[in-house]
Design a protein around this motif. Structure first.
Motif, PDB file in Angstrom:
ATOM      1  N   GLY A  34      -3.777   8.996  -6.785  1.00 11.25           N
ATOM      2  CA  GLY A  34      -4.005   9.067  -8.223  1.00 11.25           C
ATOM      3  C   GLY A  34      -2.978   8.342  -9.054  1.00 11.25           C
ATOM      4  O   GLY A  34      -3.011   8.419 -10.288  1.00 11.25           O
ATOM      5  N   VAL A  35      -2.052   7.613  -8.422  1.00 10.12           N
ATOM      6  CA  VAL A  35      -0.991   6.920  -9.151  1.00 10.12           C
ATOM      7  C   VAL A  35      -1.525   5.607  -9.711  1.00 10.12           C
ATOM      8  O   VAL A  35      -2.203   4.842  -9.011  1.00 10.12           O
ATOM      9  CB  VAL A  35       0.217   6.666  -8.223  1.00 10.12           C
ATOM     10  N   GLU A  36      -1.225   5.351 -10.958  1.00  7.05           N
ATOM     11  CA  GLU A  36      -1.706   4.128 -11.607  1.00  7.05           C
ATOM     12  C   GLU A  36      -1.177   2.889 -10.895  1.00  7.05           C
ATOM     13  O   GLU A  36       0.017   2.758 -10.636  1.00  7.05           O
ATOM     14  CB  GLU A  36      -1.251   4.113 -13.065  1.00  7.05           C
ATOM     15  N   GLY A  37      -2.078   1.973 -10.561  1.00  8.03           N
ATOM     16  CA  GLY A  37      -1.701   0.730  -9.916  1.00  8.03           C
ATOM     17  C   GLY A  37      -1.574   0.803  -8.415  1.00  8.03           C
ATOM     18  O   GLY A  37      -1.353  -0.225  -7.760  1.00  8.03           O
ATOM     19  N   ALA A  38      -1.696   1.994  -7.830  1.00  9.61           N
ATOM     20  CA  ALA A  38      -1.548   2.131  -6.376  1.00  9.61           C
ATOM     21  C   ALA A  38      -2.725   1.479  -5.658  1.00  9.61           C
ATOM     22  O   ALA A  38      -3.860   1.539  -6.136  1.00  9.61           O
ATOM     23  CB  ALA A  38      -1.447   3.595  -5.984  1.00  9.61           C
ATOM     24  N   PRO A  39      -2.488   0.838  -4.507  1.00  8.32           N
ATOM     25  CA  PRO A  39      -3.590   0.229  -3.749  1.00  8.32           C
ATOM     26  C   PRO A  39      -4.458   1.292  -3.093  1.00  8.32           C
ATOM     27  O   PRO A  39      -4.223   2.499  -3.242  1.00  8.32           O
ATOM     28  CB  PRO A  39      -2.867  -0.627  -2.709  1.00  8.32           C
ATOM     29  N   ASP A  40      -5.461   0.837  -2.349  1.00  3.78           N
ATOM     30  CA  ASP A  40      -6.377   1.785  -1.721  1.00  3.78           C
ATOM     31  C   ASP A  40      -5.693   2.540  -0.585  1.00  3.78           C
ATOM     32  O   ASP A  40      -4.566   2.238  -0.182  1.00  3.78           O
ATOM     33  CB  ASP A  40      -7.633   1.071  -1.227  1.00  3.78           C
ATOM     34  N   ALA A  41      -6.406   3.541  -0.070  1.00  2.00           N
ATOM     35  CA  ALA A  41      -5.829   4.422   0.942  1.00  2.00           C
ATOM     36  C   ALA A  41      -5.444   3.654   2.202  1.00  2.00           C
ATOM     37  O   ALA A  41      -4.431   3.968   2.848  1.00  2.00           O
ATOM     38  CB  ALA A  41      -6.813   5.541   1.285  1.00  2.00           C
ATOM     39  N   LEU A  42      -6.235   2.650   2.574  1.00  2.00           N
ATOM     40  CA  LEU A  42      -5.943   1.878   3.786  1.00  2.00           C
ATOM     41  C   LEU A  42      -4.620   1.136   3.644  1.00  2.00           C
ATOM     42  O   LEU A  42      -3.778   1.142   4.553  1.00  2.00           O
ATOM     43  CB  LEU A  42      -7.087   0.900   4.050  1.00  2.00           C
ATOM     44  N   LEU A  72       7.384  -5.416   0.977  1.00  2.00           N
ATOM     45  CA  LEU A  72       6.400  -4.952   0.005  1.00  2.00           C
ATOM     46  C   LEU A  72       5.743  -6.120  -0.709  1.00  2.00           C
ATOM     47  O   LEU A  72       6.319  -7.210  -0.828  1.00  2.00           O
ATOM     48  CB  LEU A  72       7.063  -4.031  -1.015  1.00  2.00           C
ATOM     49  N   GLN A  73       4.545  -5.881  -1.186  1.00  2.00           N
ATOM     50  CA  GLN A  73       3.817  -6.896  -1.934  1.00  2.00           C
ATOM     51  C   GLN A  73       4.276  -6.892  -3.386  1.00  2.00           C
ATOM     52  O   GLN A  73       4.853  -5.932  -3.888  1.00  2.00           O
ATOM     53  CB  GLN A  73       2.306  -6.619  -1.874  1.00  2.00           C
ATOM     54  N   ARG A  74       3.956  -7.984  -4.075  1.00  2.00           N
ATOM     55  CA  ARG A  74       4.286  -8.071  -5.489  1.00  2.00           C
ATOM     56  C   ARG A  74       3.517  -6.984  -6.255  1.00  2.00           C
ATOM     57  O   ARG A  74       2.337  -6.799  -6.065  1.00  2.00           O
ATOM     58  CB  ARG A  74       3.895  -9.448  -6.016  1.00  2.00           C
ATOM     59  N   GLY A  75       4.182  -6.280  -7.087  1.00  2.00           N
ATOM     60  CA  GLY A  75       3.547  -5.205  -7.841  1.00  2.00           C
ATOM     61  C   GLY A  75       3.716  -3.838  -7.217  1.00  2.00           C
ATOM     62  O   GLY A  75       3.437  -2.821  -7.854  1.00  2.00           O
ATOM     63  N   ASP A  76       4.178  -3.786  -5.954  1.00  2.00           N
ATOM     64  CA  ASP A  76       4.354  -2.490  -5.297  1.00  2.00           C
ATOM     65  C   ASP A  76       5.483  -1.679  -5.925  1.00  2.00           C
ATOM     66  O   ASP A  76       5.477  -0.453  -5.867  1.00  2.00           O
ATOM     67  CB  ASP A  76       4.648  -2.677  -3.807  1.00  2.00           C
ATOM     68  N   ALA A  77       6.461  -2.384  -6.506  1.00  2.00           N
ATOM     69  CA  ALA A  77       7.616  -1.681  -7.052  1.00  2.00           C
ATOM     70  C   ALA A  77       7.201  -0.686  -8.126  1.00  2.00           C
ATOM     71  O   ALA A  77       7.723   0.431  -8.186  1.00  2.00           O
ATOM     72  CB  ALA A  77       8.620  -2.690  -7.620  1.00  2.00           C
TER      73      ALA A  77
END
Length: 666
Positions: free
Chosen positions: A94-102, A37-42
Motif C-alpha cells: 500500500g506504499v505510494e510508488g512501490a512496485p508490484d509484489a513480484l 536498487l532501481q531508480r525511484g526505489d529510494a
C-alpha cells in the motif's frame, strides 16, 4: 533488543524501539550505495521503512520492528537490518510508488540471499508467492459475498514473511514458522482494523469505505450486517457520521462477534505454538517469541474491548441499530424533505436554461450556434409529472412546450436543419402528449416523419432522414443510427401514445431490443450509458405488460427484465450508492419496479442519494447523453436541472415503494 512493550500511551502495537528506523535505514542505504536498487526505489523504500517501524507512532503495523526483534531471538543480529527491510518490502503493497509484489519479493530475496544460501532464499520466495497479500476493496459491492470472504483470506503473505524470515536466517525448517504466521493472520488484521477504526483519524477505512477484515467479519453476521450497511451508506467523513458508526460498532453484539472470532483464532495460534519444535536454541527462541506474540495480541485486543465497552456506556447500550439523536427525523421523513427541496429547486429554475445545450462554437463547424432545449425541458417536465403533486400545474407547462414545436419539425436543435429529426425527441414528446392529452394532432405530424423512415422489417432508426415531402436535412449522416437506448425510449413513447395502433412497430423494435440483451448488458447503446439503458429497458417492460394487449413477447421480456434487475440491484456498493447519484437514482427506480425489493437496499440508496444532494435541493450535473463538443470532439451533455430531475424521479419512486411495502409498482 527485547520483546518489551513500547513505551508511551500512543502506541497501539507492541515491540517497538526508537532505534529501529536507524537500523533499517543503514541497511537500505547500503543497498543504494551498492547500486542494487532501481531508480525511484529510494522514495518508496523510505516510506516503507517509516511505516514498518510503526509510524505514525504506534498505528501502522511495525513489520520491520518485529523482524528486528525476532532476528535477535534466533541469534542473527548481523542480518537483522536486512531481514527487517526485506519484510518491510514484502509488506509495502500500500506504499505510494512501490512496485508490484513480484518486484518487491525479488528485492527481499536479494537482501536475504546475502546471509543464506541463494537456493534456500528462492524457495522462501516461492512459498510466499502462493499467499495473498493485504489488499482491501474500497467501496466494494456489498452484494458480492466473495469479496467479504476474500477480505478475510487476504494478508497472509506479510505475516508469513515476518515469521519465516528469522527461521530462514537461522537455518531452521520454515514449515512451523509458516503455520504460525497463517494462524495469527486473522487476529493480526482484525487488530489492525481496530487501530485504524479507533485510533487513526487519517485512515480512509470509513471515508472510502474499505472492506477490511474487521468490517468483513461484521458483515458476515446476519443480524449485524443490515445496521452496519445502513450506517455506512451516504457520507462517512463528518464527525457526526463517524460518531454514529462508532456508536453502533461499540455495542455488545458487535463486540461479542469480534471477541468470539479473536478467541478462536488465538486459541488456534496457541495450539500451533504448543506443537512448535524446540530441539535447537533458535527454534526455542522463535517458539518463545510466538507465545509472547500471541499474548501481546490478546492484550492489545482486550484494550480495544475495554475502549469499545466504554464507548458503549456513553452511547446506546445494547441496542442493535444506528443510533439517532433525540428529535432526529426518520429516514422516510428525511427523504420526503429531500424530495420537496429537489422539486422546489426545479420549479424555481424553470425553464432550466443552464441545462440547455448551447453550441456557441457551432455543431461540427457549422456557422449557426444552435440551442437544444425542447428535449431537456420535456425530460424534466415528464419527471415532474411522474413525481406527482408538486404544487404547480406542470401539465400546463408541458402543453405549452408541445405547442412551441412546429408541425413536422421536431428536431433536437429546433430550426437547425443540419441535424435531422430523431426517435429520442419523438419518444419523450409522445410520452408528454399521452400524459397530458395535449397536442395530439401536432404529434401526428411528427409521427408521419417517423413512419417515412421505417424499414421493411418494421425497425425504426434513430435518425429520420426522410419526411413525407422528401429529405429532412441537407447535411451528412450522423453516427448512432441504431441506438438501443433510443429504441427503448421510443418503444415507451409508442406504448404510451397508442399501443394498439403501433403494435407492428412495437413488436419489431422489441425484438430488435431483445436481440441486443445479454447477461453482461444491453449492447448497441450509442448515446447513453449502461445504467440509463438498463432502466430504459425496465420502463419499456413495465409499459409493455400493461398496454401491449396480448403481449406476444411478454415471456421473453420478463426473462430479460429479471437479468437486468439482478445486474442493476447487485451493483450496490458499501456506501449505499451504485456509482454516482444519477446511476443510483436509476437503480432505485429499478428497485421500485421489482416484485420484492430489499427495503434495506432502497433505504441505503436513498441515504446515499440524499447525502449527495446540494443544499439548494439540486444535484451536481452529470453526463447524460452523447453530444458533439467544440472543435470536432465528442463528449456528453450534462445539466444540473436535468440531473436533479432524474435523481428526484428515482427518489420519488423509491420512497413510494417503501410506503407501499411489497406491492409492485404499476
Amino acid at each position: 533488543m527485547t520483546l518489551a512493550a513500547a513505551s508511551g500511551a500512543a502506541a497501539a502495537w507492541p515491540w517497538l524501539d526508537p532505534d529501529d528506523k536507524a537500523v533499517c535505514e543503514r541497511s537500505w542505504s547500503a543497498l543504494l550505495l551498492a547500486g542494487a536498487l532501481q531508480r525511484g526505489d529510494a522514495a518508496w523504500g523510505a516510506l516503507a521503512i517509516e511505516r514498518g517501524v510503526g509510524a505514525p507512532v504506534g498505528r501502522s503495523i511495525p513489520w520491520a520492528s518485529w523482524a528486528l526483534r525476532l532476528c535477535g531471538r534466533v541469534g542473527a543480529p548481523a542480518a537483522a537490518g536486512d531481514a527487517a527491510v526485506a519484510v518491510a518490502a514484502v509488506a509495502a503493497g500500500g506504499v505510494e510508488g512501490a512496485p508490484d509484489a513480484l518486484t518487491r519479493g525479488a528485492l527481499a530475496g536479494r537482501l536475504l540471499a546475502q546471509h543464506v544460501d541463494e537456493a534456500r532464499a528462492h524457495r522462501w520466495l516461492l512459498g510466499l508467492a502462493g499467499l495473498a497479500e493485504a489488499s482491501w476493496q474500497r467501496n466494494a459491492s456489498a452484494a458480492a459475498g466473495a469479496l467479504v470472504a476474500g477480505a478475510a483470506a487476504a494478508g497472509a503473505r506479510e505475516v508469513v514473511a515476518l515469521w519465516t524470515a528469522p527461521a530462514l536466517l537461522a537455518g531452521d525448517d520454515l514449515a512451523p514458522a509458516r503455520r504460525f504466521g497463517e494462524a495469527v493472520t486473522a487476529p493480526l488484521w482484525l487488530l489492525d482494523g481496530l487501530v485504524r477504526l479507533w485510533l487513526d483519524p487519517a485512515a480512509p477505512d470509513l471515508a472510502a469505505p474499505t472492506l477490511t477484515p474487521l468490517l468483513a467479519l461484521w458483515l458476515r453476521g446476519a443480524e449485524l450486517a443490515p445496521p452496519l450497511l445502513l450506517a455506512l451508506a451516504g457520507e462517512r467523513a463528518s464527525p457526526v457520521r463517524r460518531r454514529e458508526i462508532h456508536g453502533l460498532l461499540a455495542t455488545r453484539p458487535y463486540r461479542a462477534a469480534l471477541a468470539a472470532s479473536v478467541r478462536g483464532a488465538l486459541a488456534a495460534a496457541r495450539e500451533v505454538v504448543a506443537g512448535a519444535p524446540r530441539s535447537r536454541p533458535t527454534e526455542r527462541g522463535l517458539a518463545e517469541a510466538q507465545g509472547e506474540f500471541v499474548d501481546a495480541l490478546g492484550e492489545r485486543l482486550r484494550f480495544f474491548e475495554g475502549l469499545m465497552s466504554f464507548r458503549d456506556v456513553l452511547g446506546a447500550g445494547a441496542a442493535l441499530g444506528p443510533a439517532r439523536a433525540q428529535g432526529d427525523l426518520s429516514l422516510p421523513d428525511v427523504v420526503r424533505a429531500d424530495l420537496r427541496a429537489a422539486v422546489a429547486s426545479l420549479l424555481e429554475s424553470a425553464p432550466w436554461p443552464e441545462s440547455w445545450e448551447v453550441q456557441r462554437f457551432g455543431v461540427l463547424g457549422s456557422r449557426e450556434q444552435p440551442v437544444g432545449h425542447w428535449f431537456v425541458r420535456a425530460t424534466i417536465l415528464m419527471a415532474l409529472l411522474e413525481i406527482g403533486e408538486v404544487g404547480r400545474d406542470v401539465r400546463a407547462d408541458a402543453a405549452a412546450l408541445l405547442d412551441e414545436i412546429p408541425a413536422g419539425e421536431l428536431r433536437y436543435f429546433g430550426d437547425f436543419r443540419d441535424l435531422p429529426p430523431d426517435a429520442d425527441d419523438l419518444a419523450i414528446m409522445l410520452q408528454l402528449a399521452a400524459e397530458t392529452g395535449a397536442a395530439r394532432e401536432r404529434a401526428e405530424t411528427w409521427i408521419e416523419v417517423m413512419l417515412a423512415n421505417v424499414g421493411d422489417d418494421g425497425v425504426v432508426p434513430t435518425w429520420f432522414y426522410r419526411g413525407p415531402a422528401g429529405p429532412t436535412t441537407p447535411g451528412a449522416t450522423w453516427a448512432g443510427d441504431d441506438c438501443t437506448a433510443v429504441r427503448l425510449n421510443l418503444l415507451a413513447g409508442l406504448l404510451s401514445f397508442d399501443a394498439a395502433r403501433f403494435a407492428r412497430l412495437i413488436d419489431a423494435n422489441a425484438r430488435r431490443a431483445l436481440d441486443a440483451a445479454s447477461e453482461d448488458g444491453i449492447r448497441g447503446a450509442c448515446f447513453y450509458d449502461g445504467a440509463y439503458t438498463d432502466l430504459a429497458f425496465l420502463r419499456f417492460a413495465r409499459l409493455y405488460r400493461r398496454r401491449a394487449g396480448d403481449a406476444p413477447r411478454a415471456a421473453e421480456i420478463t426473462a430479460v427484465e429479471a437479468v437486468v434487475l439482478s445486474r442493476m440491484l447487485g451493483s450496490q456498493r458499501l456506501d449505499g450508492g451504485f456509482g454516482t447519484p444519477l446511476r443510483t437514482a436509476a437503480c432505485l427506480e429499478a428497485a421500485a419496479m421489482a416484485d420484492s425489493p430489499d427495503p434495506l437496499l432502497i433505504e441505503r440508496g436513498l441515504r446515499y442519494l440524499g447525502e449527495r444532494q446540494l443544499v439548494d435541493g439540486s444535484w451536481p450535473a452529470e453526463p447524460l447523453y452523447r453530444a458533439p463538443m467544440k472543435h470536432g470532439r465528442e463528449g456528453h451533455h450534462e445539466g444540473r436541472a436535468l440531473t436533479t430531475a432524474l435523481c428526484a424521479r428515482g427518489f420519488a419512486a423509491a420512497l413510494s415503494r417503501l410506503r407501499r411495502g411489497g406491492e409492485r409498482r404499476a
